[in-house]
Design an enzyme around this catalytic site. Structure first.
Site, mmCIF file in Angstrom:
data_model
loop_
_atom_site.group_PDB
_atom_site.id
_atom_site.type_symbol
_atom_site.label_atom_id
_atom_site.label_comp_id
_atom_site.label_asym_id
_atom_site.label_seq_id
_atom_site.Cartn_x
_atom_site.Cartn_y
_atom_site.Cartn_z
ATOM 1 N N MET A 48 0.831 -1.192 0.000
ATOM 2 C CA MET A 48 0.000 0.000 0.000
ATOM 3 C C MET A 48 0.868 1.245 0.000
ATOM 4 O O MET A 48 1.905 1.293 0.646
ATOM 5 C CB MET A 48 -0.933 -0.004 1.212
ATOM 6 C CG MET A 48 -1.980 -1.118 1.196
ATOM 7 S SD MET A 48 -3.113 -1.009 2.599
ATOM 8 C CE MET A 48 -4.025 0.489 2.196
ATOM 9 N N VAL A 61 -5.467 6.351 -2.968
ATOM 10 C CA VAL A 61 -6.810 5.783 -3.066
ATOM 11 C C VAL A 61 -6.807 4.449 -3.808
ATOM 12 O O VAL A 61 -7.603 3.550 -3.491
ATOM 13 C CB VAL A 61 -7.776 6.798 -3.726
ATOM 14 C CG1 VAL A 61 -7.397 7.041 -5.190
ATOM 15 C CG2 VAL A 61 -9.218 6.321 -3.616
ATOM 16 N N ASP A 62 -5.918 4.275 -4.783
ATOM 17 C CA ASP A 62 -5.906 3.031 -5.569
ATOM 18 C C ASP A 62 -5.551 1.821 -4.704
ATOM 19 O O ASP A 62 -6.243 0.796 -4.733
ATOM 20 C CB ASP A 62 -4.921 3.149 -6.739
ATOM 21 C CG ASP A 62 -5.349 4.181 -7.763
ATOM 22 O OD1 ASP A 62 -6.565 4.373 -7.935
ATOM 23 O OD2 ASP A 62 -4.464 4.798 -8.388
ATOM 24 N N MET A 110 6.097 0.330 1.590
ATOM 25 C CA MET A 110 7.513 0.433 1.275
ATOM 26 C C MET A 110 7.997 1.861 1.514
ATOM 27 O O MET A 110 7.445 2.810 0.962
ATOM 28 C CB MET A 110 7.779 0.084 -0.192
ATOM 29 C CG MET A 110 7.447 -1.311 -0.612
ATOM 30 S SD MET A 110 8.112 -1.641 -2.277
ATOM 31 C CE MET A 110 7.481 -0.243 -3.215
ATOM 32 N N CYS A 146 12.028 0.598 -10.689
ATOM 33 C CA CYS A 146 11.592 0.420 -9.302
ATOM 34 C C CYS A 146 10.676 -0.793 -9.180
ATOM 35 O O CYS A 146 10.797 -1.584 -8.240
ATOM 36 C CB CYS A 146 10.874 1.674 -8.811
ATOM 37 S SG CYS A 146 10.207 1.516 -7.139
ATOM 38 N N GLY A 162 -2.054 -1.696 -6.417
ATOM 39 C CA GLY A 162 -3.092 -0.843 -6.985
ATOM 40 C C GLY A 162 -2.813 -0.401 -8.403
ATOM 41 O O GLY A 162 -3.374 0.603 -8.860
ATOM 42 N N CYS A 177 9.113 9.618 -7.828
ATOM 43 C CA CYS A 177 8.806 9.532 -6.396
ATOM 44 C C CYS A 177 9.817 10.257 -5.528
ATOM 45 O O CYS A 177 9.453 10.918 -4.561
ATOM 46 C CB CYS A 177 8.691 8.066 -5.982
ATOM 47 S SG CYS A 177 10.196 7.100 -6.181
#
Length: 364
Positions: free
Chosen positions: A1, A5-6, A26, A94, A122, A198
């Site tokens: 997770m 939201v996904d 993670m 990644c 997700g 990210c």
């Protein structure tokens, strides 16, 4: 997770079924490498959202710090690409190296979990099984919501990892995901979608971030048509092919068309539709087929493998012919394509089936 939201809706979909379910978050980036402090950093907010959602769903959750592995397997290689003036795609690697690599391996070591856990994410993608010589093998497929298709980012995931992957959002649209999150009163229902690389984040510019790791290396910007210098750049990594060069004092906007990496030169052309911005083919080394032992036999045919391909996530797939050329893969486009850059990831499809990917090394 992830805290978005996904993955929250994914967790709820699985929690409603008969799974022995646990959530894992993670932590991939250590902000102490930049500022010396973790206070107020983005991952803490994400982790808090994960815990809130898991509290509502009554499922256990834990955090795994994979920042060291991310640094060595994703960030450092990407940094070398940028330093050499090439445009990498860290998010693709990644998924291969960290999420469906180190994480999946680590999960087999967690006490109380199965020795062969399944990993649900997700991602907007689908998976099915195809029998090959009597053995079921997983195929990575595009999702129902083609506008959110994330198979491009998953195209480097090897078969052994794809075998243990679940994509519950494959048959659901993004709009439906939002509606379900509201219906189920999930804490992340109103959370905005995250964008960008990210480790750069959304609140700072790429140049400001990367300048912390790569010192400036000024060089000339040259007009490809005239051969005259029209400006100066601070480093090849600040530009990618097809990007606006933002050279001041010119009558017409110019765009990056080529980089001479040994000479540290950026070449530009005027206008957005200059012929030099287009390419007819590309070459890839170290191509990775998801079914590594079963590349399509059509590669060796004179006419090549007729397929579809993408060289960016945000683009419609295009027609192409794929050939095996010595130790390389060559892709010829059905129509000339704009702004194809070395370092980008090229992905091949047969209809909705994603076959694999590789890094572009030459464009012609």
């Amino acid at each position: 997770m992830s805290g978005g939201v996904d993955s929250s809706v994914t967790a709820k979909l699985l929690a409603d079924k008969d799974y022995d379910l646990s959530a894992v978050f993670m932590r991939n980036w250590d902000t102490r490498d930049e500022s010396g402090s973790d206070h107020g950093c983005e991952w803490e907010k994400d982790w808090e959202d994960v815990r809130r959602v898991c509290g509502v769903l009554d499922i256990p959750c834990k955090m795994m710090d994979l920042s060291r592995e991310y640094w060595t397997r994703v960030f450092e290689p990407s940094l070398k690409f940028w330093e050499n003036g090439i445009t990498p795609n860290p998010d693709v690697w990644c998924n291969k190296e960290v999420k469906f690599g180190v994480l999946l391996d680590r999960l087999t070591e967690v006490p109380g979990l199965s020795n062969t856990p399944w990993l649900a994410t997700g991602h907007y993608a689908n998976k099915d099984w195809k029998y090959d010589n009597g053995v079921p093998r997983p195929r990575l497929l595009r999702p129902r919501d083609v506008t959110k298709d994330q198979t491009y980012y998953l195209s480097s995931v090897p078969e052994r990892s794809l075998f243990r992957a679940l994509f519950p959002l494959g048959s659901i649209t993004k709009t439906e995901v939002r509606e379900l999150a509201v219906k189920w009163n999930l804490p992340t229902a109103a959370r905005q979608e995250s964008m960008g690389i990210c480790f750069v984040g959304e609140k700072r510019k790429f140049h400001d971030f990367i300048s912390q790791y790569i010192p400036p290396k000024p060089g000339p910007i040259i007009d490809l048509e005239t051969g005259l210098q029209v400006g100066e750049h601070a480093g090849l990594w600040n530009f990618t092919i097809g990007q606006g060069a933002k050279v001041k004092g010119l009558k017409e906007r110019t765009f990056v068309v080529r980089k001479d990496i040994p000479k540290n030169i950026i070449y530009v052309v005027p206008g957005t539709d200059h012929s030099a911005l287009y390419a007819q083919s590309l070459t890839i080394r170290d191509w990775t087929w998801i079914w590594a032992d079963s590349p399509p036999i059509e590669l060796m045919h004179p006419g090549g493998l007729k397929a579809r391909m993408k060289f960016r996530h945000v683009m419609s797939d295009i027609g192409c012919s794929v050939y095996s050329d010595n130790d390389c893969i060559r892709i010829d486009f059905d129509e000339p394509q704009k702004a194809v850059a070395p370092g980008q990831v090229a992905t091949i499809y047969i209809e909705d089936w994603c076959l694999g990917c590789g890094i572009i090394v030459e464009v012609a």
